[in-house]
Design an enzyme around this catalytic site. Structure first.
Site, mmCIF file in Angstrom:
data_model
loop_
_atom_site.group_PDB
_atom_site.id
_atom_site.type_symbol
_atom_site.label_atom_id
_atom_site.label_comp_id
_atom_site.label_asym_id
_atom_site.label_seq_id
_atom_site.Cartn_x
_atom_site.Cartn_y
_atom_site.Cartn_z
ATOM 1 N N SER A 30 0.839 -1.276 -0.070
ATOM 2 C CA SER A 30 -0.135 0.033 -0.279
ATOM 3 C C SER A 30 1.005 1.152 0.059
ATOM 4 O O SER A 30 0.461 2.089 -0.716
ATOM 5 C CB SER A 30 -0.858 0.067 1.204
ATOM 6 O OG SER A 30 0.002 -0.104 2.491
ATOM 7 N N ASP A 81 10.816 0.426 -1.961
ATOM 8 C CA ASP A 81 9.878 -0.474 -1.238
ATOM 9 C C ASP A 81 9.479 -0.017 0.133
ATOM 10 O O ASP A 81 10.180 0.574 0.808
ATOM 11 C CB ASP A 81 10.375 -1.911 -1.687
ATOM 12 C CG ASP A 81 9.185 -3.027 -1.745
ATOM 13 O OD1 ASP A 81 8.030 -2.770 -1.388
ATOM 14 O OD2 ASP A 81 9.554 -4.198 -1.628
ATOM 15 N N GLY A 95 7.370 -9.016 3.322
ATOM 16 C CA GLY A 95 6.267 -10.254 2.737
ATOM 17 C C GLY A 95 5.051 -10.155 3.020
ATOM 18 O O GLY A 95 4.200 -11.074 2.849
ATOM 19 N N GLU A 103 10.571 -9.382 -4.542
ATOM 20 C CA GLU A 103 11.116 -8.007 -3.864
ATOM 21 C C GLU A 103 12.597 -8.279 -3.649
ATOM 22 O O GLU A 103 13.474 -7.307 -3.969
ATOM 23 C CB GLU A 103 10.383 -7.817 -2.588
ATOM 24 C CG GLU A 103 8.908 -7.327 -2.839
ATOM 25 C CD GLU A 103 8.200 -7.325 -1.484
ATOM 26 O OE1 GLU A 103 7.158 -6.522 -1.763
ATOM 27 O OE2 GLU A 103 8.484 -7.638 -0.537
HETATM 28 C C1 5RP Z 1 4.838 -6.976 0.208
HETATM 29 C C2 5RP Z 1 5.890 -6.086 1.309
HETATM 30 C C3 5RP Z 1 5.524 -4.633 1.537
HETATM 31 O O1 5RP Z 1 6.405 -3.816 1.428
HETATM 32 C C4 5RP Z 1 4.931 -4.785 2.981
HETATM 33 O O2 5RP Z 1 3.996 -5.668 3.442
HETATM 34 C C5 5RP Z 1 4.414 -3.452 3.464
HETATM 35 O O3 5RP Z 1 3.409 -3.279 2.966
HETATM 36 P P1 5RP Z 1 2.519 -1.828 3.325
HETATM 37 O O4 5RP Z 1 3.289 -0.756 2.577
HETATM 38 O O5 5RP Z 1 1.241 -2.044 2.639
HETATM 39 O O6 5RP Z 1 2.281 -1.634 4.640
HETATM 40 O O7 5RP Z 1 6.884 -6.408 1.984
HETATM 41 O O8 5RP Z 1 5.222 -8.261 0.297
#
Ligand code: 5RP
Length: 225
Positions: A30, A81, A95, A103
């Site tokens: 997100s 990321d 994850g 990733e």
């Molecule tokens: C996806 C990830 C995301 O970077 C992690 O879950 C963070 O997600 P968000 O930005 O929705 O809090 O590792 O596999």
């Protein structure tokens, strides 16, 4: 500010790390979705992106951003990321969105990992968030027993009542009850277990920088030096 507003803030701040003329590595989640929205404003200044998931690929393409296969390109200047947790040295748990394997691959292809996260993700010791581990399905029970021997409890991640299937056709175990005080060693060890595709500790591919969304604005945490 709400968590969503903090995510928007860091997603926009990450644009400063995108190198014009260079392909950018794009994560999943997100927070990254906010970054992708912002990246749309720069789409004429970059050749495109390498994506870490089918979900991010669809969003990038919807904005007219070309998505390259990781095998088509060489080293990336930057990978951007989110994280589920990040510690004081830039090591992360990732994850939560089940995209950890791709990733880690794209992160490994980049010179710099820029993590974007709201302040709830900052922790002293990794392990409060259930650790995602992508596994070959036939090894799930054996790997769960190995985590139990370390004091952890592994649960198979479900979606609509069925085991979640990753973009790579594998399953995810979420492991609670661990305190990961030596992330580098832990990542190396668990990655050796037969049937583990990827463990969601990012210590070998840790963040060089974290743009942390706080009530006071974006704080830049630099882990490179
Ligand atoms: C996806 C990830 C995301 O970077 C992690 O879950 C963070 O997600 P968000 O930005 O929705 O809090 O590792 O596999």
């Amino acid at each position: 500010m709400t968590q969503d507003e903090l995510k928007t803030l860091v997603g926009q701040a990450a644009l400063a790390h995108v190198v014009p003329g260079e392909i950018v590595g794009v994560g999943t989640g997100s927070t990254v979705n906010k970054f992708i929205e912002a990246l749309g404003t720069m789409r004429d200044r970059i050749p495109g992106a390498v994506s870490s998931s089918e979900a991010s690929t669809a969003r990038l393409q919807a904005l007219g951003i070309r998505v390259f296969d990781a095998n088509e390109v060489g080293e990336l200047a930057v990978y951007i990321d989110g994280a589920d947790e990040i510690d004081g040295t830039g090591c992360m748990i990732k994850g939560g969105g089940a995209a950890l394997t791709r990733e880690k691959i794209v992160a490994a292809q980049a010179r710099k990992f820029v993590c974007i996260a709201d302040e709830s993700k900052r922790v002293e010791v990794l392990g409060g968030f259930p650790l995602p581990v992508e596994v070959i399905p036939m090894a799930a029970a054996h790997i769960s027993r190995r985590f139990a021997a370390l004091g952890g409890t592994a649960r198979l991640r479900l979606k609509d009542g069925q085991p979640l299937v990753t973009d790579n056709g594998q399953h995810i175990l979420d492991v609670t009850g661990l305190k990961i005080r030596q992330p580098l060693q832990f990542e190396s060890d668990v990655n050796q277990w037969p049937g583990v595709v990827t463990v969601g500790v990012f210590a070998h591919q840790k963040a060089a920088v974290c743009l942390l969304g706080t009530a006071a604005g974006v704080v830049t945490l630099d882990y490179a030096s």
